[in-house]
Scaffold this active site. Structure first.
Site, PDB file in Angstrom:
ATOM      1  N   HIS A  37       0.823  -1.214   0.000  1.00 33.18           N
ATOM      2  CA  HIS A  37       0.000   0.000   0.000  1.00 33.18           C
ATOM      3  C   HIS A  37       0.856   1.263   0.000  1.00 33.18           C
ATOM      4  O   HIS A  37       0.882   2.009   0.978  1.00 33.18           O
ATOM      5  CB  HIS A  37      -0.907   0.000   1.239  1.00 33.18           C
ATOM      6  CG  HIS A  37      -1.814  -1.192   1.317  1.00 33.18           C
ATOM      7  ND1 HIS A  37      -1.365  -2.446   1.674  1.00 33.18           N
ATOM      8  CD2 HIS A  37      -3.151  -1.310   1.098  1.00 33.18           C
ATOM      9  CE1 HIS A  37      -2.393  -3.288   1.666  1.00 33.18           C
ATOM     10  NE2 HIS A  37      -3.483  -2.625   1.322  1.00 33.18           N
ATOM     11  N   LEU A 125      -8.874  -3.297  10.956  1.00 35.46           N
ATOM     12  CA  LEU A 125      -8.921  -1.860  11.261  1.00 35.46           C
ATOM     13  C   LEU A 125      -9.803  -1.527  12.461  1.00 35.46           C
ATOM     14  O   LEU A 125     -10.718  -2.266  12.811  1.00 35.46           O
ATOM     15  CB  LEU A 125      -9.374  -1.079  10.026  1.00 35.46           C
ATOM     16  CG  LEU A 125      -8.347  -1.077   8.881  1.00 35.46           C
ATOM     17  CD1 LEU A 125      -8.926  -0.466   7.614  1.00 35.46           C
ATOM     18  CD2 LEU A 125      -7.079  -0.337   9.293  1.00 35.46           C
ATOM     19  N   ASN A 185      -6.768  11.226   4.527  1.00 30.33           N
ATOM     20  CA  ASN A 185      -6.270  11.310   3.145  1.00 30.33           C
ATOM     21  C   ASN A 185      -7.395  11.180   2.112  1.00 30.33           C
ATOM     22  O   ASN A 185      -7.139  10.998   0.932  1.00 30.33           O
ATOM     23  CB  ASN A 185      -5.135  10.293   2.906  1.00 30.33           C
ATOM     24  CG  ASN A 185      -5.596   8.838   2.969  1.00 30.33           C
ATOM     25  OD1 ASN A 185      -6.787   8.544   2.824  1.00 30.33           O
ATOM     26  ND2 ASN A 185      -4.661   7.925   3.190  1.00 30.33           N
ATOM     27  N   ARG A 318     -18.616 -18.493  39.318  1.00 29.34           N
ATOM     28  CA  ARG A 318     -18.426 -17.057  39.001  1.00 29.34           C
ATOM     29  C   ARG A 318     -17.999 -16.290  40.258  1.00 29.34           C
ATOM     30  O   ARG A 318     -17.168 -15.394  40.181  1.00 29.34           O
ATOM     31  CB  ARG A 318     -19.690 -16.452  38.381  1.00 29.34           C
ATOM     32  CG  ARG A 318     -20.904 -16.479  39.285  1.00 29.34           C
ATOM     33  CD  ARG A 318     -22.099 -15.755  38.673  1.00 29.34           C
ATOM     34  NE  ARG A 318     -23.272 -15.891  39.526  1.00 29.34           N
ATOM     35  CZ  ARG A 318     -24.166 -14.925  39.716  1.00 29.34           C
ATOM     36  NH1 ARG A 318     -24.025 -13.762  39.133  1.00 29.34           N
ATOM     37  NH2 ARG A 318     -25.219 -15.124  40.488  1.00 29.34           N
ATOM     38  N   GLU A 366     -17.349  -4.163  25.092  1.00 28.28           N
ATOM     39  CA  GLU A 366     -16.509  -5.355  25.253  1.00 28.28           C
ATOM     40  C   GLU A 366     -15.357  -5.408  24.254  1.00 28.28           C
ATOM     41  O   GLU A 366     -14.278  -5.899  24.580  1.00 28.28           O
ATOM     42  CB  GLU A 366     -17.365  -6.636  25.127  1.00 28.28           C
ATOM     43  CG  GLU A 366     -18.379  -6.810  26.232  1.00 28.28           C
ATOM     44  CD  GLU A 366     -19.681  -6.070  26.012  1.00 28.28           C
ATOM     45  OE1 GLU A 366     -20.521  -6.055  26.936  1.00 28.28           O
ATOM     46  OE2 GLU A 366     -19.872  -5.486  24.911  1.00 28.28           O
TER      47      GLU A 366
END
Length: 623
Positions: A37, A125, A185, A318, A366
């Site tokens: 790229h 991304l 850009n 838990r 999360e």
């Protein structure tokens, strides 16, 4: 940070020259590779030059030094310019840049941590800023050090919700040691980005999220120097107006060039054009950091004492998790806990009460919570434990897979697994989580069945490399192990056995207790079963499972509070595949469940003691 001192003309020219050398290197590397790229690199050339050779403080020959400023390339496809920077700084040989993307080189297509200068893998991304927030939070609140964190994002990834989760987090926790640089850009991969060059809208969005936002000409080294020199008591966003493919005649600001290297002849001509603008070959040396980060040792963190449970007493795993984590927190001040506003359900609130300064409330975000943990864990600064309902980790699967690619050491505890949570219904029931976490490379999947096993799982997870998942349950179940019982990763337990067992039954969590209840029922009919607790679903104790199966006429029955796909049954089946004379029968949840009482649901989905007893009898009569 001291006030802004404008660099002299010589320094500004040297930064321009550096930016152009970075452009040339990015073009050369991608053309040699035949992929990559270059246009995404060229828009960021001045940003990278000013960051690394004016603003940041680091040791160029020791990229992972704990005192160094941190840098995260969230727009990971611009990796070639990151590699070019480290060659410019003298860490990488220039010639190595031409091996970009080759199987023989460490310079992958996107940044990965086998490169000493990469803390977190990027390229999916929208995740870099969350990790940068974790680093900045660690620097400000745990290390209390002066290193700063810089994150470069592309404008395309600003459509990802995870970016804005991170923006909110940074503002809430006043991460004034964090700078995000937005490389606006204008162009995405297949189309222009939605806001193109509407810089004022980007600025308003950043300000609305509580950031100090500065618009700059991203190709002006002077404007960049000034923007980086501003210190505020809040995170800073530098919104840089740039042009994709800057400096490449005929390509700059043109669509359809994303991810395309320049053809060789064209590249040679462009490189000559850019080279002619360089006035000096002299390189700028990196500025060393202030050395004020504490030395940290997170190896071999052990519980201060044995568990203190009584066999037969009841506790939900838990809750045992919350108690265990709080206890482990006394063994090391680098154990930290993160939660997504479920701390009174996952019981991480016990940790918060005992270690308030080491608890990070991530709120209902999360994806960002996992990224924060990854950032906190970089450079071995902390041992993070994240907790939420196991079902809600599924929305962070991309962050979890990227954490594995980042070779991150993070621990995730998912509570409220399976139909056994009862009345809340299927949206809250984790029934895919074992499949998800088993598929993650180098992961360890703990499924403790009582309080003692849970405490051991927490201790082991803190000392186990990679992604660790601890699956905890809502119902209260009896303690079945003595406090001095030894647990190891990949080591199952025979919980019940006799010399004339006819079937090996493997259960975990609530289904282990159902299996023990089924054994009581079957004993009345003079049928004995062997009951196994796998403890870790990955790695699985293949040897003990096979030994047990051979002692019970080759018959294995698995029972789990999970869907059929990817859970305990399939793990056991793949472990014993090809072994002669062994059959595996599965009991699991076979459709989307509903609300009801836990016992009603276990019965409805055929994973309770009666269903187990019936299946055992079916296997024996079939023989």
């Amino acid at each position: 940070m001291e006030g802004y001192h404008k660099p002299d003309q010589q320094k500004l020219q040297a930064l321009k020259d550096t930016a152009n050398r970075l452009r040339i290197s990015s073009i050369q590397a991608t053309t040699a590779a035949g992929s990559g790229h270059p246009t995404s690199c060229c828009s960021a050339a001045e940003i990278m030059a000013v960051l690394f050779f004016h603003t940041m403080r680091y040791k160029s020959q020791d990229p992972r030094n704990p005192h160094n400023d941190r840098f995260v390339l969230s727009k990971g496809h611009a990796a070639p310019i990151l590699y070019a920077v480290w060659a410019e700084a003298g860490f990488l040989p220039e010639a190595e840049l031409l091996n970009l993307r080759k199987i023989s080189s460490d310079l992958d297509g996107h940044p990965v941590p086998k490169q000493a200068f990469t803390d977190v893998a990027t390229g999916s991304l929208g995740q870099g800023l969350g990790a940068a927030c974790g680093m900045a939070y660690t620097g400000k609140y745990f290390d209390k050090a002066s290193y700063r964190v810089y994150c470069l994002l592309g404008d395309g990834e600003l459509s990802e919700g995870s970016v804005w989760e991170a923006m909110a987090f940074a503002s809430i926790y006043k991460l004034d040691n964090l700078v995000a640089i937005l490389d606006i850009n204008r162009l995405g991969q297949s189309d222009p980005a939605p806001l193109q060059h509407q810089m004022d809208i980007y600025q308003k969005r950043c300000e609305a999220f509580g950031w100090h936002a500065i618009i700059v000409d991203g190709h002006s080294v002077e404007e960049l120097c000034k923007a980086f020199g501003q210190a505020k008591h809040q995170p800073t966003a530098i919104i840089a107006k740039t042009f994709k493919g800057r400096g490449i005649t005929g390509v700059e600001d043109k669509e359809s060039w994303h991810g395309k290297p320049l053809p060789k002849n064209m590249a040679e001509q462009i490189i000559q054009e850019i080279y002619s603008q360089i006035q000096s070959k002299k390189k700028i040396l990196a500025t060393p950091p202030q050395e004020d980060a504490p030395s940290v040792d997170i190896a071999n963190i052990r519980m201060p004492s044995l568990p203190s449970y009584k066999v037969g007493d009841k506790i939900a795993t838990r809750k045992a998790y919350g108690q265990a984590l709080a206890k482990l927190g006394h063994a090391s001040d680098r154990i930290i806990a993160l939660d997504g506003d479920t701390k009174n359900s996952t019981f991480s609130e016990i940790f918060k009460k005992e270690h308030p300064d080491r608890f990070i409330e991530c709120y209902i975000a999360e994806q960002n919570m996992v990224s924060i943990a990854v950032g906190c864990a970089t450079r071995n600064r902390t041992v993070p434990f994240c907790s939420t309902f196991a079902a809600f980790f599924t929305r962070a699967f991309d962050q979890i897979r990227m954490a594995a690619i980042s070779e991150s050491n993070i621990n995730l505890c998912g509570s409220h697994c399976g139909v056994s949570i009862g009345e809340d219904g299927p949206s809250q029931m984790a029934l895919e989580d074992l499949a998800m976490f088993r598929s993650v490379p180098m992961s360890t999947v703990f499924y403790p069945s009582d309080g003692v096993a849970t405490e051991k799982a927490v201790e082991l997870a803190a000392n186990t490399k990679g992604i660790c998942f601890i699956r905890t349950s809502r119902p209260e179940n009896a303690i079945i192990y003595n406090n001095n019982e030894d647990f190891q990763v990949g080591q199952a337990k025979v919980v019940l056995k006799s010399k004339d067992d006819q079937v090996t039954v493997i259960g975990a969590g609530v289904t282990l207790h159902e299996a023990l209840a089924a054994a009581e029922l079957l004993r009345k009919e003079k049928i004995n079963i062997r009951v196994l607790d796998p403890f870790t679903i990955k790695p699985l104790d293949r040897k003990l499972i096979l030994d047990s199966a051979r002692a019970t006429k080759g018959r294995i029955l698995t029972v789990e509070d999970h869907y059929y796909e990817g859970g305990i049954g399939e793990a056991v089946s793949s472990a014993v595949v090809g072994e002669p004379g062994i059959t595996v029968t599965h009991l699991a949840v076979n459709r989307v469940p509903r609300s009801g009482k836990p016992a009603e649901l276990l019965k409805m989905f055929g994973i309770d003691k009666d269903a187990i007893a019936q299946a055992v009898k079916g296997l024996i009569t079939k023989a």
